[in-house]
Design an enzyme around this catalytic site. Structure first.
Site, PDB file in Angstrom:
ATOM      1  N   GLU A 233       0.802  -1.224   0.000  1.00 39.07           N
ATOM      2  CA  GLU A 233       0.000   0.000   0.000  1.00 39.07           C
ATOM      3  C   GLU A 233       0.835   1.275   0.000  1.00 39.07           C
ATOM      4  OE1 GLU A 233      -3.730   2.072   2.484  1.00 39.07           O
ATOM      5  OE2 GLU A 233      -2.896   0.155   3.143  1.00 39.07           O
ATOM      6  N   LYS A 249      -8.672  -1.088   1.124  1.00 41.21           N
ATOM      7  CA  LYS A 249      -9.713  -1.622   2.019  1.00 41.21           C
ATOM      8  C   LYS A 249     -10.446  -2.688   1.239  1.00 41.21           C
ATOM      9  CE  LYS A 249      -9.536  -0.168   6.088  1.00 41.21           C
ATOM     10  NZ  LYS A 249      -8.149  -0.629   6.029  1.00 41.21           N
TER      11      LYS A 249
END
Length: 433
Positions: A233, A249
């Site tokens: 990420e 997410k």
């Protein structure tokens, strides 16, 4: 200030391994590797910074202002980390949970030696005070055999900071907060750790990176403390007047069966809970970016796009903004920190509840590692899927977490944590092999 060399290599992967082994002689090392993952917005394939000329190391008190001063004074490449607990500088919050790792809240250094990889070309920058060492260093690097390694044969006994039944109780407590309307979503994390344990940091990183091949892998050494990260990420990047955030997410496992693997991707894309998690965080990120953005410039470039990694599929969104050229880069980070994907919504309420329910001070976990360029551009990852190590204390730790929403099932959340923890556990338990 720096002398620049262009060096071409026949085998960039072999040279990367040699370079990383050579770097271990220094107290300050930051290695960032994209693993050739086809991720948008990447400028370099890999970067190595070593050997501090100057540095800043501080706790959270006035930390961002100190970083702003340091970045403004050096006007140079600086590399380092921001811990999650810098939240206490941004808001009237505190961190009182157990801390077995003892990283400083913030650390950056100005490296004497820099290596930037792009394809089979390495751009090398040496401070003029050490540029007479370039030829000697290059010869030493090339003499290293990439397969050379030393394993430490400690048996790593992983312990749980939060046991399964306690985890369920804490998640139900968090769900009660959600049902009362205190928060909509919060990221709850748990620590796995080992005491009186020695590991070989570089070998451990190489194994972890080899399993996951993520786009934001990091090897960080700060004296006796290490971050061995297989992060998928990006937290935040600034290039020119453009700022980019790419929150993750939504996660599902991979399958060796191609048909089943495609089905898992489709199910993730259509999963209402996972999409709602992602969209809530996108809204939070849009709000954070708007604090420094030119009015009307915040936009969602990708919403809930599925990206495939070696071990999992992730749902990732990309949010962009434009800033004025005189906007201080540290202010952009401060106004968005900690990142939305690791906190929740509303952010301050979520962070208070996280602190009350978690058992471990997050420290560098769910913080960020990255760099500022001389022009004020920057790029930082999110420190997840990471093994953290205090060599002096012989303390090894990794944490995993997930977003809790009104639709969360405690058992499924626990199982998702185990999926995320699999690579770290596998690497540590295989230390003796």
């Amino acid at each position: 200030m720096r002398t620049t060399y262009i060096h071409k290599v026949e085998d960039s992967e072999a040279f990367k391994h040699q370079l990383l082994m050579w770097s271990q002689q220094f107290d300050d090392v930051v290695w960032l590797d994209s693993n050739n993952y086809q991720q948008n917005h990447s400028k370099y394939d890999a970067v190595l910074a070593v050997d501090a000329f100057t540095s800043i190391q501080t706790d959270f008190h006035n930390a961002f202002e100190q970083l702003k001063d340091y970045q403004s004074i050096t006007k140079d490449w600086i590399f380092g980390y921001l811990t999650y607990d810098l939240k206490n500088d941004v808001e009237p919050l505190r961190s009182h949970n157990h801390d077995g790792l003892e990283f400083s809240d913030l650390y950056f250094f100005q490296p004497k030696k820099l290596f930037f990889f792009k394809g089979n070309q390495v751009e090398i920058h040496y401070f003029k005070m050490v540029d007479d060492e370039f030829e000697t260093d290059l010869k030493a690097i090339k003499l290293i055999h990439p397969s050379t390694h030393q394993l430490i044969n400690d048996s790593v006994k992983i312990k749980l900071r939060i046991h399964k039944e306690d985890y369920f109780e804490k998640i139900n407590n968090m769900l009660a907060h959600i049902h009362r309307g205190d928060i909509y979503e919060a990221n709850f994390c748990q620590e796995f750790y080992a005491e009186n344990t020695q590991i070989n940091p570089l070998e451990t990183y190489n194994k972890l990176n080899g399993i996951s091949n993520p786009p934001f892998a990091t090897f960080l050494k700060c004296n006796d403390k290490y971050v061995l990260s297989a992060s998928p990420e990006r937290y935040l990047k600034k290039e020119g007047n453009t700022v980019i955030s790419q929150p993750i997410k939504g996660t599902t496992k991979r399958s060796f069966d191609k048909v089943e693997d495609e089905q898992l991707k489709t199910e993730l894309l259509k999963n209402e809970k996972e999409r709602s998690e992602n969209i809530m965080i996108v809204d939070l990120v849009r709000n954070d970016l708007s604090k420094t953005a030119i009015k009307g410039s915040v936009e969602v470039e990708e919403l809930c796009k599925i990206y495939t990694f070696d071990q999992v599929h992730h749902m990732i969104s990309t949010v962009k903004s434009k800033v004025e050229s005189n906007t201080n880069p540290v202010d952009i980070i401060k106004s968005t920190f900690p990142m939305g994907s690791m906190t929740g919504a509303p952010k301050i309420s979520a962070m208070k509840i996280i602190e009350a329910l978690e058992e471990t001070k997050r420290g560098i976990y769910s913080g960020a590692v990255g760099y500022f360029s001389p022009s004020g551009d920057f790029d930082f990852n999110v420190v997840i899927r990471s093994i953290l190590y205090n060599e002096t204390k012989k303390y090894v730790s990794y944490s995993v977490g997930g977003a809790i929403t009104a639709k969360s099932d405690p058992l499924k959340e626990y199982e998702e944590c185990l999926v995320k923890a699999k690579a770290m556990r596998q690497v540590l338990e295989d230390q003796s092999k």
